[in-house]
Write a protein that holds these residues in place. Structure first.
Motif, short mmCIF file in Angstrom:
data_model
loop_
_atom_site.label_atom_id
_atom_site.label_comp_id
_atom_site.label_asym_id
_atom_site.label_seq_id
_atom_site.Cartn_x
_atom_site.Cartn_y
_atom_site.Cartn_z
N GLY A 50 33.90 -57.34 20.49
CA GLY A 50 33.95 -58.53 19.60
C GLY A 50 34.16 -58.45 18.32
N PRO A 51 34.05 -59.57 17.43
CA PRO A 51 34.67 -59.52 16.20
C PRO A 51 33.37 -58.91 15.13
N ILE A 52 32.61 -58.14 15.52
CA ILE A 52 31.81 -57.48 14.73
C ILE A 52 31.98 -56.00 14.33
N LEU A 53 32.02 -55.70 12.98
CA LEU A 53 32.29 -54.31 12.67
C LEU A 53 31.22 -53.72 12.07
N PRO A 54 30.67 -52.79 12.49
CA PRO A 54 29.48 -52.11 11.72
C PRO A 54 30.05 -50.84 11.00
N ILE A 55 29.54 -50.67 9.63
CA ILE A 55 29.81 -49.59 8.76
C ILE A 55 28.68 -48.55 8.67
N MET A 56 28.96 -47.13 9.41
CA MET A 56 27.78 -46.21 9.11
C MET A 56 28.15 -45.27 8.07
N THR A 57 27.30 -44.75 7.20
CA THR A 57 27.53 -43.80 6.25
C THR A 57 27.12 -42.52 6.47
N PHE A 58 27.83 -41.50 6.09
CA PHE A 58 27.66 -40.25 6.03
C PHE A 58 27.59 -39.33 4.81
N ASN A 59 27.05 -38.16 4.80
CA ASN A 59 27.17 -37.37 3.57
C ASN A 59 28.38 -36.61 3.56
N ASN A 60 28.84 -36.05 4.45
CA ASN A 60 30.03 -35.42 4.71
C ASN A 60 30.85 -35.31 5.91
N LYS A 61 32.07 -34.95 5.89
CA LYS A 61 32.93 -35.17 7.12
C LYS A 61 32.42 -34.38 8.47
N GLN A 62 31.72 -33.41 8.22
CA GLN A 62 31.26 -32.60 9.59
C GLN A 62 30.24 -33.42 9.86
N GLN A 63 29.54 -34.12 9.19
CA GLN A 63 28.58 -35.11 10.02
C GLN A 63 29.14 -36.07 10.66
N MET A 64 30.04 -36.56 10.24
CA MET A 64 30.78 -37.78 10.98
C MET A 64 31.43 -37.15 12.28
N LEU A 65 32.03 -36.26 12.23
CA LEU A 65 32.46 -35.45 13.56
C LEU A 65 31.54 -35.00 14.34
N HIS A 66 30.26 -34.84 13.91
CA HIS A 66 29.25 -34.26 14.81
C HIS A 66 28.77 -35.66 15.65
N PHE A 67 28.70 -36.71 14.65
CA PHE A 67 28.10 -37.93 15.17
C PHE A 67 29.03 -38.68 16.31
N ILE A 68 30.31 -38.64 16.12
CA ILE A 68 31.41 -38.85 17.29
C ILE A 68 31.19 -38.21 18.31
N ASN A 69 30.84 -36.68 18.25
CA ASN A 69 30.89 -35.90 19.49
C ASN A 69 29.63 -35.96 20.00
N THR A 70 28.58 -36.53 19.72
CA THR A 70 27.28 -36.59 20.27
C THR A 70 27.34 -37.85 21.24
N LYS A 71 28.44 -38.72 21.08
CA LYS A 71 28.68 -39.85 21.76
C LYS A 71 29.54 -39.77 23.04
N SER A 72 29.52 -40.56 23.72
CA SER A 72 30.85 -40.38 25.01
C SER A 72 31.89 -40.49 24.52
N LYS A 73 32.80 -39.79 25.27
CA LYS A 73 34.43 -39.75 24.49
C LYS A 73 34.94 -41.10 24.73
N PRO A 74 35.33 -41.39 23.53
CA PRO A 74 36.09 -42.75 23.27
C PRO A 74 37.33 -42.88 23.99
N LEU A 75 37.91 -44.19 24.06
CA LEU A 75 39.11 -44.34 24.60
C LEU A 75 40.19 -44.29 23.48
#
Ligand code: NAD
Length: 468
Positions: free
Chosen positions: A350-375
């Motif tokens: 739906g038309p809601i866009l959340p924005i999450m912040t991180f301190n560095n790129k590795q943290q962002m990649l880690h966040f993605i990889n702890t979740k289910s694999k996306p489409l």
């Protein structure tokens, strides 16, 4: 715009009448669907169906989702016609045998593979792109020489009724049927012995479809969804980045399986990114999107309420206005939702866009990889090293760098999920392969018949065999 008001019905396949699949099985058994000529005729007829009824299709999509004409052309009508043209252009090549090398031990001889149709396929569609999501799998099924039953989503009622009305007028009715309906009708269909199950929708029903396919040991393709992350690097062209994110996110009012579900950005860039994002939303949809004919509606009030509930207690920096009666929700931006919130746990769709912040790129990649694999997974960056890291470290159905949903415009890129976002792929040649069995063929010559593999065996024969 005249409304397509055919009532919800089982067009030409009453669920109580299980013999209809027998008719399709009989048609398939004649072998007629295997010929190149028949496939071309059916694909051409399907193209004509779309071209001659494009106004009615636009009208039905508008009734179901408030979809504007441009989006209907881009993602449903034009998309399907382009797919048919690509299939027609390449079908002859795809149908040709593929040569495979022949090892010494089986020479003289030759090896090749040939694609054969699976039989009668069941295609179950979802409501968000209600035309394209059943028509493009159907294109692949026809190209591969199959018969098919198509079950559009009952939630997009006008489009479903239109498909049910049009298909029998254009396609071979002994080979293709449309069934309308919801859970009950789909359950009845799933009990029948299809040779292929192709499902688009949520993962819960995906499990039901897979269990049904297991009863018949038939192959299954699951086109599911999930939360597709979108990383925005500080080193990016911000103007183009926000334009492409707004386009991909708010097309079809956010109801796109590959839409960026949420943004990940380094804290230092949040303020500038949010400001530019909001300015771009206003530019594309105006100050009051409820009056903008290019902005769609939510499929039904149940889904609209679900989305409104996600906003409870969240930090909304833009949008949030809604009108449940008219199934309207403004483009909405939320910052820093909790990782445990419904907004960050469920697929938003739906038309809601959340924005999450991180301190560095590795943290962002880690966040993605702890979740289910996306489409789909997106990254906006001009940093080649980060781009390479993203591609290498993130497992997703598809990855698009520096853009969003547009990757689907390339019909030659196989499309499908991984893990909980689905299994199997389609579009272009991969669709043809999905509805085919790759049959291996080896032909031996009678000319030379080495005694080496036949008994009685000896140490000498064994030594030779080991060598070969
Ligand atoms: P939906 O409600 O239209 O359901 C999908 C299909 O399943 C419909 O045809 C419906 O009749 C049938 N169905 C529903 N309940 C059933 C049951 N109990 N038994 C048998 N059949 C049943 O669509 P949805 O599930 O809301 O779809 C949304 C999901 O689909 C999202 O997760 C989205 O990301 C995903 N999706 C994926 C793609 C893709 O190409 N991968 C495309 C569009 C949507």
């Amino acid at each position: 715009m005249s409304e397509v008001s055919t009532p919800f019905h089982q067009a030409n396949f009453p669920s109580s009448n299980a013999t209809n699949i027998d008719e399709l099985k009989r048609t398939f058994a004649t072998g007629q669907t295997k010929s190149y000529q028949w496939r071309v005729e059916q694909l051409t007829a399907l193209k004509l169906l779309i071209e001659e009824n494009s106004k009615a299709i636009i009208c039905a999509l508008h009734t179901d989702l408030g979809k504007c004409e441009t989006e209907s052309w881009l993602a449903e009508i034009g998309y399907s016609v382009t797919d048919i043209k690509g299939n027609l252009k390449r079908l002859k090549t795809w149908m040709k045998p593929t040569k495979i090398s022949t090892p010494m031990i089986t020479q003289p001889g030759k090896c090749y593979t040939i694609s054969e149709p699976l039989g009668v396929a069941l295609i179950i569609g979802a409501w968000n792109y209600p035309f394209q999501l059943v028509i493009t799998p159907l294109i692949a099924a026809i190209a591969a020489g199959n018969c098919a039953v198509i079950k559009p989503s009952e939630l997009s009622e006008a489009t479903s009724a239109l498909i049910a009305k049009m298909v029998p007028k254009y396609l071979d009715t002994a080979a293709f049927k449309v069934v309308e309906g919801g859970k009950e009708e789909t359950t009845a269909l799933l009990a029948q012995p299809f040779d292929k199950y192709f499902y688009t929708g949520g993962d819960q029903v995906g499990r039901i479809v897979m269990a049904a396919a297991a009863q018949h040991l038939s192959p299954v393709t699951l086109e599911l969804g999930g939360k597709s992350p979108c990383v925005v690097d500080g080193d990016t062209n911000l103007d183009v980045t926000v334009r492409r994110i707004v386009w991909g996110k708010w097309m079809n009012a956010g109801q796109t399986c590959v839409a960026p579900d949420y943004i990940l950005i380094e804290e230092a860039y949040l303020a500038e990114f949010s400001q530019r994002l909001i300015a771009e939303i206003k530019k594309q949809y105006g100050k009051d999107p409820s009056q903008n004919k290019d902005y769609g509606r939510i499929i039904n009030q149940r889904h609209c309420s679900r989305l409104i509930n996600y906003l409870e207690g969240e930090n909304i920096i833009y949008g949030g206005k809604h009108d449940l009666d008219n199934k309207f929700l403004e483009p909405t931006v939320v910052v820093q939702p909790s990782a445990n919130s419904a907004l960050m746990k469920e697929e938003i769709f739906g038309p809601i866009l959340p924005i999450m912040t991180f301190n560095n790129k590795q943290q962002m990649l880690h966040f993605i990889n702890t979740k289910s694999k996306p489409l789909a997974a997106y990254v906006f960056t001009s940093n080649a090293q980060f781009e390479a890291e993203f591609i290498e470290q993130v497992s997703a159905g598809s990855i698009c760098i520096n853009d969003t949903n547009i990757f689907l415009a390339n019909h030659d890129l196989p499309f499908g999920g991984v893990g909980t976002s689905g299994m199997g792929q389609y579009h272009g040649k991969s669709g043809f392969d999905t509805f085919s069995h790759t049959k291996s063929v080896m032909k031996r010559s009678f000319k030379f018949d080495a005694a080496i593999r036949y008994a009685p065996f000896s140490q000498f024969k064994l030594m030779l065999l080991k060598k070969f």
